[in-house]
Each structure stands twice: as structure tokens, then as C-alpha cells.
Design a protein around this motif. Sequence first.
Motif: not given
Lengths: 282, 175
Positions: A250-278
Motif C-alpha cells: 500500500r505504501r508503494h502505491l503512494s510512492h509510485v503515485t507521488s512520483c507520477l505526480v511530480e513528473q507530470y508537474s515538471i513536464s506538463g507544458p512539454a507534454l502539452l506541446a506534443t500531445l496534439g490534442w485539439k
Amino acid sequence: MTPLSKVRAQWPGFTPWWIAIGSAAGLLNSAGFLASVFFANIWSAWLAADIAREHGRGQAMRRAWMLIALGMLTNAVRITYEFGFLLAGHIDSSLSPMLGLRQIPIVASLVAMGLGLHAMWSSFRSLGLGVKLRKLDWALMAAIILLIPPVVWSRRGLNDARSPFEIVRYLQFASPVLLAIPASMAVVLYRISRELGEGFMALALRWMAAALGIRLVALVLATAITESSTAGNPLVIFAHWAFLAALLCRRHLSHVTSCLVEQYSISGPALLATLGWKKIQH
Amino acid sequence: MTGHHGFAQQEWFEYLEGTLPPAQRAHLSAHLDSCPQCAQLLHQIRAWEQKVEEEARSLVLHVERHPYDLDRMSTEMMCRIRLDSPPALAARGMVFAEAVRLLQSVLDPLCGKGAAASAVRMAAERTGGWLDRRLSSERWPVFVRNLGEGVGAVYGVPAQLLIERVGALVAAEVE
């Protein structure tokens, strides 16, 4: 990511090793048994309290983890109490009636655990999980309840049942009944884990269900084999370490989730530029 | 919005999810029996959904092994998802159900498919009803908030933050 969190990320992978080492240490002698169970309980209490802090005040899941932490901590207190008597050479309550007072933390721990698991069930029900149980689940729960009367009856010969303290005698008979409640909840948790499908939470619930079920089996075994008071020890150790494994998952679930949140927070604008979603349209 | 042969695009996703009302489901099923084009489209959407699920699973595995490299991995994943989307869908923006599907795919490996599907269904009902089809892009932030609260209550604040983060990424494209 800090080196500490890197180690924490590996916890579930080491789980079988933890269980093996903890179980082996616990089988050495009575002191090893108590030390192993104590360590598992203290670690579990810390993890459960840590997980509880991830939930907002007033949430059922926060209450659930806090109660589980309290149950584990109370159990650790009970083991410390027993350890004191072991050091004094009083390994059973016929030699020292005061040892029988351990029934108070045992019952308190089981009550906290039962309430915690019930709160956890309530929380899952809010997501529509664990709402409908199958016939097999009800049959298993009925079987668990049917196991209890013979166990209670058999325990009248145990030292705590003849304690000079009236409260110890009553509580001694109450513990199998109270252990049956978490064991019944194990059936519910396993059903919820099946409904979840996969993921760390499902894995955690399966370990938890296994731990609670095995604890009941250990109690039945220890009651049935009256010649040896340590007959159920390996199972008891395994149950406590399996519960710890559940918390690690259960603790590992939190760890992986926090890691994902951190990465999405850092790379959000870069991701948006390449998503191509209109846009999102209806 | 009309999608293909008079069926709204969200209907296709709801048909695959099993959330389409029985009457509409029967209507669409009957159409699929007689229209090879639509049957082909359905097949493509199903394959694409599986692709999205696979990508999300591998992303979560990757986070565990190489957290520093997630930026590149996520970008590539999103590109592959867009490239592999069925031609009939690629020409337009993302419908609500697609966005939900993407959010659900991120949650699946962490929370379990059952929990993710259940949470999405409950959040949609709280937002304005899944079956009565009143959900639209304007309701997306509300939906994300409801989903975050629902999942967060069981899985904790990190899960809630993840939903809000991914939800915001998708919502930033809403006009």
C-alpha cells in the motif's frame, strides 16, 4: 528522488525476503518469536500511521489506517509486556498471574483492528466496491463463525481462563470471537481485491486477507494441539509479517503515485506541446 | 456532435464500456450487423483502447525503474497514442469519453481496473449523469474534481493530485 525514497521504492520487491528473515528469526526461540512479531508490529504501526496521513481529516480511510496503526501498536505493547515476563523466567501465566493481564491489550488490539477494517470496507463501499458479496463469501464467513464455539470451549483449560483476575477470564474467552471479526473481514477484503482487479491496492488487500485468515488458523491450531503451546507460532509469525507485506504494498502505491505526480508537474507544458490534442468536444 | 453514420462519437465509447442505455445499444448493435464500415471502426476503437491501456501500464512500470526518464517516456507515449488512433477519430478533437478513457488508463495500473471504472462511473454520475449524456467539455473540471475526491478518499492525496494533474493537462486544450 532521494536515496531513501529509492530504497522505499524497492520494499515490495523485498517482501518475500523480509517475511522469510522475520519468520526464521522468530523460530529460533521464545525471545526470537516475540522479537520478530514485535518488529513486524512496530513497523506496521508506523507504516499504517504514515498511510493514514495521506487521507483528509474525517475520511473513513484515514480512520481505518489510524485504527489499524493503533491495533498494531497495542499489540507491540502487549509483546513488550510479555517479554518482560520472559526475561524474569515466567513464560506462562500459571507462574505469574500478572502475565494474564496481557489479555487487555490483546482484546484492545483486536477491537481496533476490527473497527479499522470495517472503516476500510465503508470507504471502499463509497466507490461501489465490496457492496455485493457472493454466496461463497457468506459461506466462508459462516464457516469462520462456526469455528469459534469449539475454540472458546477448548480455551477453558488455558491458564488465562483460570486467572484470579475476573477481567482476564472474560477477555480470554472474548479474544477468539474478536479474532473472528477481522477474519470475516478478510473474506470481504479478498472480494474487494478481486473487484479491484490488479494494482498495488489489490495486492495489499490480498496480503491483508491472507494475514487475517492465517491468524485465525493459528489460533485454531494452537487450541487443537494443546500439548504444545508453540504449535501455531510459525503461522503467527507469518501472519504478522504478511500484514506488514500488505502495508508495504500500500505504501508503494503512494510512492509510485507521488512520483507520477511530480513528473507530470515538471513536464506538463512539454507534454502539452506534443500531445496534439485539439479540444474536448461533446 | 454527429460522428459516424448518425451515431455520436461518445456513443461508440459508451458502447464499448457497456454504459450505453439498452435501447441505444440495441440500435447500434443492429446497425453494426449491417454496416461493415462501422464494424471496422468499432474494431479500430477497441484496438486503440487496448493500446492506450498497454501504454499506461508500461508508463507505470517505467516510473518504478527509471523515474528520471519519465518526461521523455510520457511524451513518446502520447505521440504513439495519437498516431495509433483510428482515422475516423484522428481528424477531430478529443470527445469527453476519450478524455475519460485516457484518465482511466492512467489510474488502471495504480488503482486496479475495477476501482478506476467504478470511480469514473460515480464521478460522472455526480457531475451530471453518465447515461443522460449531459456531460460536456464545460463540465470537465467538475468531473475531474469529483473523480479526484472519490479516488482520493480511498487511495489518498497522491492519487487525487495525479488525477488533478492529468485532468488539467487534458483540460488545458479545452476552448
